[in-house]
Structures are given as C-alpha cells and as structure tokens.
Design an enzyme around this catalytic site. Structure first.
Site, short mmCIF file in Angstrom:
data_model
loop_
_atom_site.label_atom_id
_atom_site.label_comp_id
_atom_site.label_asym_id
_atom_site.label_seq_id
_atom_site.Cartn_x
_atom_site.Cartn_y
_atom_site.Cartn_z
N LYS A 83 0.85 -1.19 0.00
CA LYS A 83 0.00 0.00 0.00
C LYS A 83 0.88 1.24 0.00
CE LYS A 83 -4.36 0.97 2.29
NZ LYS A 83 -5.00 0.94 3.60
C1 E4P Z 1 -8.34 2.03 3.56
O1 E4P Z 1 -7.64 1.16 3.11
C2 E4P Z 1 -8.14 2.71 4.84
O2 E4P Z 1 -7.40 1.85 5.67
C3 E4P Z 1 -9.42 2.99 5.55
O3 E4P Z 1 -10.55 2.58 4.81
C4 E4P Z 1 -9.50 4.36 6.12
O4 E4P Z 1 -10.73 4.49 6.75
P1 E4P Z 1 -11.02 5.62 7.82
O5 E4P Z 1 -11.23 6.90 7.09
O6 E4P Z 1 -12.26 5.13 8.49
O7 E4P Z 1 -9.84 5.69 8.74
#
Ligand code: E4P
Length: 240
Positions: A83
């Site tokens: 990522k």
């Molecule tokens: C995506 O891969 C992120 O880890 C995640 O969906 C972020 O979500 P949040 O805005 O609830 O922290």
C-alpha cells in the site's frame, strides 16, 4: 463485488474469514497502532488466515525508502499487497513494484485525477476514501462514480506486451499479473456506503467488521424468522 475487511484485529478477521465472505484485508498505520502489535508479526498472522490480498502500508515518504520498506513487507507472505500513498514518490514506487509483479494499492485517494494517475502507474487497486470526504461535506460516493466513469472510458487495462517469452509459464504469469486497476471503496462508515458503492460498480469495498456484519441485518428478516419459528413449533414436527 469483493469484500475486504479494514482492520488489523486478527480475531475479527478470523471470524469473518470463517464465514467464507472475506476476499482480502486492508491495514494502515493507524490500524496497526490500534492492534497494538508488531507490524510484521501481525501482518504475517493475517496473511496466514486470509488467502486474498492483504494490504500492508509503507510509512516512508521518499521513493528509495519506500522501495526498501516494500521489499521488507513483501517478504512477509505471497499475498501481501503493497500500500502506497498517493504522492509522486508513491506513484513512482507503484509503477516499479507493479512492473516487478507485486500487487499494489494506492491509498489516500481523494480526487478523480489522483485515481487517473494511480491507474497510469499500474496500481492493482486504487483506494478512494469515501468517509473522509463525507466528513468535510463532500459526497465521497461522487468520487467513486467519477473514477468508475473515467476507468470505463479508457478501459484502464494497460496493455502489456510480454516480450522475451521463453516458456508457457512466462505466458501464464504475464496473464495473471494483468494491469487492471480496481476501485476499492474505502473509509466506509455505513451499510448505505456499501450499497451505493456496489450500485455504482466499485470493484471492492473495505469496511470495519461491524459494518460488514451489519449488512445482514433487516428487521423484516428477524420478524419473519420469528414468525416462521413460532409457526413451525406449532406443527410439532421435526426435520432431522
Ligand atoms: C483504507 O484502506 C483505509 O485503511 C481505511 O478505509 C480508512 O478508513 P477511515 O477513514 O475510516 O480511517
């Protein structure tokens, strides 16, 4: 549509995986902090539970350091998806890693133009953050719509000319890698986010465990089951 769970909590991951509904996992530095465990140790455990891609995020912000972290993360397991943040260095790393056969997830996407760049960088997944846009009174789902539209316009399946082919496995591997960027609807907060993302055609949704479990709930299902069970009891019968 594929379901990824957005957590580093192995108990939740195990439970969802046992249901047979889980296609992958996404983590991020905040979720690792929440889990209170070592990133390599917990990611390894997650990869041993789930067969699908497990996104593990680099924390470096500069290209060479990102590549070093990506090399360390990819050693954890075969189903690691690297990522990377949606920055120029992140895109450069995405291009390099994808070309090298790794799965990549370009995260922190907040605009259609950013998603366009992620596709051009060959990302396996692009992660538009719905909830965080909703938080600032911008409709996150509009972004998913725009990205779907743009990707469909260009059929974002970058064509790869597999050269210097020597074996049938070279051909198979080239086909398996593919370069199609999938839309991963992230920062999902409600069951309606899941439904809307599915209606629009997002490829993947990643949601907290509670949201995924809540998808099954409907008061008429509960009420109907209650009635069926009550009537069944009155028949005095047994099936097995
Ligand atoms: C995506 O891969 C992120 O880890 C995640 O969906 C972020 O979500 P949040 O805005 O609830 O922290």
């Amino acid at each position: 549509m594929k379901f990824f769970v957005d957590t580093a909590d192995v108990k939740d991951i195990r439970e969802l995986n046992d249901l047979g509904l889980l296609d992958g996992v996404t983590t991020n530095p905040s979720l690792i902090l929440k889990a209170g465990r070592d990133i390599v140790e917990v990611t390894k455990e997650i990869c041993s539970i789930v067969e699908g891609p497990v996104s593990a995020e680099v924390t470096a912000t500069e290209y060479s350091a990102m590549m070093k972290e990506a090399a360390a993360l990819s050693k954890i397991a075969d189903n690691i998806c690297i990522k990377l943040p949606l920055t120029l260095d992140g895109l450069k790393a995405c291009k390099a890693l994808t070309s090298d056969g790794h799965q990549t997830n370009v995260t922190l996407c907040f605009s259609a133009n950013q998603a366009l760049l992620a596709a051009k960088a060959g990302a396996t997944f692009v992660s538009p953050f719905i909830g965080r846009l909703d938080d600032i009174a911008v409709d996150g789902m509009d972004l998913i719509r725009e990205i779907r539209h743009i990707y469909d316009n260009y059929g974002y399946e970058t064509e790869i000319l597999a050269a210097s082919v020597r074996t049938v496995n070279h051909v198979k591997e080239a086909a398996l890698i593919g370069y199609e960027t999938e839309i991963l609807a992230a920062s999902v907060r409600t069951v309606n986010h899941v439904k809307e993302a599915a209606l629009i055609g997002a490829d993947v949704v990643t949601a907290p465990p509670a949201t995924l479990k809540a998808l099954v709930k409907h008061p008429l299902t509960d009420k109907g089951l209650e009635t069926f069970l009550a009537d069944w009891a009155k028949t005095g019968q047994k099936i097995a």
